[in-house]
Design an enzyme around this catalytic site. Structure first.
Site, short mmCIF file in Angstrom:
data_model
loop_
_atom_site.label_atom_id
_atom_site.label_comp_id
_atom_site.label_asym_id
_atom_site.label_seq_id
_atom_site.Cartn_x
_atom_site.Cartn_y
_atom_site.Cartn_z
N ASP A 67 -16.58 -28.63 7.43
CA ASP A 67 -17.27 -29.91 7.29
C ASP A 67 -18.34 -29.77 6.21
OD1 ASP A 67 -18.92 -32.43 8.15
OD2 ASP A 67 -17.09 -32.53 9.34
N HIS A 91 -16.92 -30.22 3.09
CA HIS A 91 -17.02 -31.63 2.71
C HIS A 91 -18.19 -31.90 1.77
CE1 HIS A 91 -14.57 -33.07 6.48
NE2 HIS A 91 -13.91 -32.25 5.69
#
Length: 363
Positions: free
Chosen positions: A190, A213
């Site tokens: 993430d 991310h």
């Protein structure tokens, strides 16, 4: 003084760690260290190191490895959303340093919803602290969470988790100010760094990010919440193989602001969404347009170059209700490995100079 920790990675050394902390924390003066020796692996169940301490500058030297209990061995059933495996709370002047590894053993947690997974390491209401040189791997959820803290330096750390380990943020910051992240490498499933509401004066410098991310401000304003973020500065960061690069994300219907933000001297290697502002994060296209939005203003992207695996490499998806204002782009050159690079720009106002691809809605 020894505290009879076993260090075989099997026996639970919780009590030895807690006893050592209690003794150090209650020591008068400035000279005391909690030392975790190299060459051993210490299994520690959920533990909270609490202050305030009598000791002025608590020092934890982590040269050995620390591993979490398995999911089956987690005490107290499923964690609550706010639960953490290792917590330091209300401790000022704390230093955590060393060559050791903190292993959340998260692989048997990653199939659970977020609410049923703990974060690995949390600093809560801790001021004037340093965290450096450690390696953090395979967190159950967030690797490091910083909450309600002031003046924290995180440097020379390594964070690793597989790309498919969902919601394993590297560093998650909320309700905090004067936080510096420097000279580190972060690769997770993430965000490498997530900056949430209530944050200001956050500086991220010389960080390698990937997989993951990217570095995200938000999401902000979820469920109508009022969130504020300001004075966030990201400099000399390399994104490699990430889903996003520099990202700001807010929910429709939220309130507050994200302002005085800069991303400077950024390099990209096959990043899918290099530059993103999204004021419609988690919006429902079947509902009516919300009457409010988190205001985004005074955002600068400069000195950004490299490659993207997408054709749209700059995406400014702003609100018609509260448009993005004072967006500045300068000295940007992003190429697409897929086709000709392009941009998408809606309801954004500002300027773009020496920017490729062109961003039509910025004059």
């Amino acid at each position: 003084m020894g505290y009879k920790a076993i260090g075989d990675g099997i026996a639970d050394d919780y009590q030895a760690f807690l006893d050592a902390w209690t003794t150090m924390c209650n020591t008068a003066g400035t000279n005391a260290i909690l030392f975790i020796p190299k060459g051993k692996t210490f299994l520690v169940s959920r533990i909270s190191f609490k202050g305030p301490c009598t000791l002025q500058k608590p020092f934890v030297q982590v040269d050995g490895d620390i591993v979490a209990p398995t999911r089956e061995g987690w005490k107290g059933g499923h964690p609550r959303p706010t639960d953490t495996w290792i917590t330091f709370s209300n401790v000022n002047g704390l230093t955590i340093n060393g060559s050791g590894r903190i292993d959340g053993r998260g692989s048997d947690w990653w199939d659970l919803p977020d609410k049923d997974r703990p974060s690995a390491l949390t600093l809560e209401n801790c001021n004037d602290c340093q965290l450096s040189w450690l390696t953090h791997v395979n967190s159950q959820r967030n690797h490091i969470s910083i909450c309600d803290c002031n003046n924290v330096l995180i440097s020379h750390i390594t964070i690793n988790a597989p790309e498919d380990s969902h919601n394993t943020d590297g560093i998650d910051i909320s309700l905090s100010q004067n936080i510096r992240i420097e000279h580190s490498s972060i690769g997770t499933g993430d965000d490498c760094v997530a900056i949430n509401g209530g944050c200001k004066f956050i500086n991220i410098t010389d960080v390698n990010c990937g997989p993951g991310h990217g570095i995200s401000i938000g999401s902000l304003g979820g469920n109508g919440r009022v969130d504020t973020v300001e004075e966030v500065h990201v400099q000399n960061v390399h994104f490699s193989g990430t889903m996003n690069g520099a990202r700001i994300k807010t929910w429709e219907g939220g309130q507050g602001f994200a302002r005085k933000i800069s991303f400077d001297q950024i390099t990209l290697a096959e990043v899918y969404n290099p530059i993103v502002i999204d004021q419609h994060y988690f919006s429902d296209v079947h509902r009516s347009v919300k009457a409010s939005a988190v205001a985004i203003s005074d955002v600068t992207f400069s000195g950004i170059s490299g490659t993207s695996t997408n054709d749209i490499v700059i995406n400014l998806n702003c609100s018609a209700v509260v448009p993005c204002t004072s967006i500045v782009m300068n000295n940007i050159n992003i190429q697409s490995t897929k086709s000709v690079a392009s941009s998408s720009c809606v309801n954004a106002r500002g300027t773009a100079t020496e920017t490729s691809p062109n961003v039509p809605c910025l004059s």
